[in-house]
Design a protein around this motif. Structure first.
Motif, PDB file in Angstrom:
ATOM      1  N   LYS A 186       0.814  -1.217   0.000  1.00 36.07           N
ATOM      2  CA  LYS A 186       0.000   0.000   0.000  1.00 36.07           C
ATOM      3  C   LYS A 186       0.847   1.267   0.000  1.00 36.07           C
ATOM      4  O   LYS A 186       0.493   2.257  -0.642  1.00 36.07           O
ATOM      5  N   TYR A 187       1.966   1.240   0.730  1.00 31.05           N
ATOM      6  CA  TYR A 187       2.757   2.458   0.911  1.00 31.05           C
ATOM      7  C   TYR A 187       4.136   2.396   0.261  1.00 31.05           C
ATOM      8  O   TYR A 187       5.081   3.004   0.756  1.00 31.05           O
ATOM      9  N   LYS A 193       4.581   5.048   6.733  1.00 29.02           N
ATOM     10  CA  LYS A 193       3.587   5.982   6.163  1.00 29.02           C
ATOM     11  C   LYS A 193       2.181   5.707   6.689  1.00 29.02           C
ATOM     12  O   LYS A 193       1.334   6.594   6.692  1.00 29.02           O
ATOM     13  N   ALA A 194       1.933   4.480   7.166  1.00 30.67           N
ATOM     14  CA  ALA A 194       0.614   4.159   7.723  1.00 30.67           C
ATOM     15  C   ALA A 194       0.308   4.989   8.945  1.00 30.67           C
ATOM     16  O   ALA A 194      -0.861   5.211   9.289  1.00 30.67           O
ATOM     17  N   GLU A 197      -1.234   9.104   8.502  1.00 25.21           N
ATOM     18  CA  GLU A 197      -2.612   9.450   8.095  1.00 25.21           C
ATOM     19  C   GLU A 197      -3.412   9.989   9.279  1.00 25.21           C
ATOM     20  O   GLU A 197      -3.205   9.644  10.405  1.00 25.21           O
TER      21      GLU A 197
END
Length: 197
Positions: A186-187, A193-194, A197
């Motif tokens: 995903k990143y 990076k999760a 958010e």
């Protein structure tokens, strides 16, 4: 919160500052025996002692420049005088693995790169159900580790093995293991990076 210790939410981190005002359920307070045994092992085990001393200086070059993780691994390898390295990589990160192997080839190092699809084993052979009759190669971290064990690698580097597969590889590797790339589809393989958010 169901957490044994409050390390993750401790606001002041006295352990990092030499401050003795620790929270009540701090492992620094509660696990003194483990800490003492660890200190003793750092001083008695030559490999661990050497790695600790080298790791302390890895992030920055002598000129004060930050190193990439790949550069840190290579510098550690050079300082440890490691001559044989395994590279356990995921099929989907073969380009990155190839570039890392090429970097290693600039030094007097034997590289043992092994792709996760080694053995060309169909998922059905290990009891994983599939929805169509087409061949689906399973990832094979156990074989990756055992090949590297057979080759007597001194350090194994993980490049993007899947969660779970990396656990099996790490558990079965006889050599020390470090991760160059943590897969995160995903990143873009940057798991932190999760938390942005």
């Amino acid at each position: 919160m169901n957490s044994v210790y409050t390390c993750a939410i401790c606001p002041k981190k006295p352990c990092a500052k030499g401050d003795e005002k620790f929270p009540q359920n701090c492992p620094t307070v509660m696990e003194k025996e483990i800490i003492e045994k660890s200190i003793e092992r750092y001083n008695v085990d030559e490999n661990i002692n050497k790695i600790m001393k080298i790791a302390n200086k890895l992030p920055v070059t002598e000129d004060g420049e930050l190193r990439s993780r790949a550069e840190e691994i290579i510098d550690l390898v050079k300082q440890m005088n490691i001559k044989k390295i395994g590279v356990a990589f995921c099929y989907s990160l073969e380009k990155e693995a190839k570039k890392f192997v090429k970097m290693l080839e600039n030094y007097d190092i034997t590289v043992v790169p092994v792709c996760c699809k080694v053995g060309s084993v169909d998922v059905k052979e290990i009891g994983i159900e599939k929805k169509r009759d087409k061949f689906i190669a399973t990832c094979n971290p156990l074989t990756q580790a055992e090949i590297m064990n057979k080759e007597n690698t001194e350090l194994n580097v993980v490049v993007g093995l899947c969660v779970g597969h990396d656990m099996i590889f790490n558990k079965n590797s006889k050599a020390f293991v470090t991760t160059l790339v943590a897969k995160d589809r995903k990143y873009g393989h940057c798991p932190v990076k999760a938390f942005e958010e």
